[in-house]
Design an enzyme around this catalytic site. Structure first.
Site, PDB file in Angstrom:
ATOM      1  N   CYS A  33      32.461  41.071  40.693  1.00 52.41           N
ATOM      2  CA  CYS A  33      33.301  39.946  40.285  1.00 52.41           C
ATOM      3  C   CYS A  33      32.482  38.946  39.480  1.00 52.41           C
ATOM      4  O   CYS A  33      31.448  38.455  39.948  1.00 52.41           O
ATOM      5  CB  CYS A  33      33.904  39.252  41.506  1.00 52.41           C
ATOM      6  N   GLY A  81      43.023  42.737  30.458  1.00 52.18           N
ATOM      7  CA  GLY A  81      44.136  42.990  29.546  1.00 52.18           C
ATOM      8  C   GLY A  81      43.762  43.932  28.427  1.00 52.18           C
ATOM      9  O   GLY A  81      42.633  44.459  28.367  1.00 52.18           O
ATOM     10  N   GLY A  98      42.893  47.144  30.851  1.00 50.23           N
ATOM     11  CA  GLY A  98      43.808  47.090  29.719  1.00 50.23           C
ATOM     12  C   GLY A  98      44.885  48.145  29.685  1.00 50.23           C
ATOM     13  O   GLY A  98      45.524  48.358  28.649  1.00 50.23           O
ATOM     14  N   GLY A 147      46.241  46.484  36.137  1.00 49.11           N
ATOM     15  CA  GLY A 147      46.025  45.120  36.582  1.00 49.11           C
ATOM     16  C   GLY A 147      46.889  44.098  35.879  1.00 49.11           C
ATOM     17  O   GLY A 147      48.021  43.831  36.260  1.00 49.11           O
TER      18      GLY A 147
END
Length: 311
Positions: free
Chosen positions: A138, A225, A252, A273
């Site tokens: 993360c 994305g 993406g 996602g």
């Protein structure tokens, strides 16, 4: 159509680290909450697996706002792993999730190796958890997280600690924010990882030209994305050539075509996602689109696609 003629079907079933998935499509951690939030929009039982947002030992309130920023073809986020903590997850979230048929994968993160180990041990004792996804990648928390994911030896230590405290399959989630992702992949495979998820978000930032300050309170966020898809696809293709364990590709994916590309690059399954934040039905649309693609191409089994673009 004459009665008795059955609609053509393709086999979408795959296996990841011993888990049997009815199809290779699942949500990516961090974008799907705890699943129940999407129940009004899709049949959760249609998913190949369910992956919940990251769980830590203690509750985290996350980073201060603003912590989301849209970009062309993407989203910058700096949520900071906000979650209710392990006790609340076990008591309030898991009972709902264990009623669902797809395997449940719980994403975990810790500030120390001991925290990862404790999370693994306690979740392994809980009914309904099928696998652990270890978040060492993360980019928007100050402690642990990406530090573990950028140093091969540290990534291996976390992986080994989790493996020694669980009987469940261990999936390690990798960061793209490294010089050579294959080095990290090999290290965690050698440490016992059963599968890999890649990639997590790419570090980035935005600046508000009116205030002349960073648009995110934490300055740096993770970009997701469609903008990151070529990076993610390349990472999957690279890693598939150097490890023997299965890969879950993400980054993406918004359509069945995207999913097919990741499978061809070497992924056994894919995770969706940011697309679900824009279109809550994205997951099931991708599952349906994947089956249509197989039928149109005359492919009877989705496993024929896995790694077909490797050369």
């Amino acid at each position: 159509m004459e009665q008795g003629i059955k609609k053509a079907k393709a086999n979408l079933a795959v296996k990841i680290a011993g888990l049997s998935l009815k199809n290779p499509v699942m949500p990516a951690s961090g974008t799907f909450g705890f699943g129940e939030e999407y129940a009004p929009f899709i049949d959760l039982n249609r998913l190949g697996a369910i992956v919940v947002k990251t769980i830590t030992l203690k509750p985290l309130i996350g980073n201060p706002p603003p912590r989301l920023m849209e970009t062309p073809c993407g989203l910058l986020n700096s949520i900071g792993l906000q979650n209710p903590g392990l006790d609340v997850f076990l008591r309030e979230k898991l009972p709902y999730l264990r009623q669902l048929s797809p395997p449940l994968i719980v994403n975990i993160a810790g500030k120390t190796i001991d925290e990862y180990a404790e999370l693994a041990e306690r979740l392994s004792a809980a009914e309904g958890v099928a696998a652990l996804e270890v978040n060492i990648s993360c980019p928007n928390v100050r402690e642990g997280g990406i530090v573990f994911g950028t140093v091969p030896a540290m990534a291996a230590r976390v992986t080994a600690a989790v493996k020694s405290h669980t009987h469940l399959p261990v999936i390690v989630k990798l960061t793209p924010n490294v010089t050579d992702i294959t080095e990290i992949a090999r290290a965690v495979e050698d440490a016992g990882a059963d599968a890999l998820s890649l990639i997590n978000t790419v570090r980035g930032m935005a600046i508000d030209i009116k205030t002349r300050r960073p648009a995110l309170a934490s300055i740096v966020g993770g970009l997701s994305g469609p903008a990151v898809k070529p990076i993610a696809l390349y990472a999957v293709w690279q890693v598939a050539q150097v490890v023997k364990i299965p890969l879950i590709g993400m980054g993406g994916i918004t359509s069945a075509q995207d999913a097919v590309e990741f499978l061809l690059a070497g992924a056994t399954a894919v995770a969706v996602g940011t697309a679900s934040l824009v279109n809550p039905k994205a997951l099931v649309e991708i599952i349906d689109g994947l089956e249509r693609y197989l039928l149109e191409e005359g492919i009877g089994d989705v496993k024929e696609l896995i790694g077909a673009a490797q050369f």
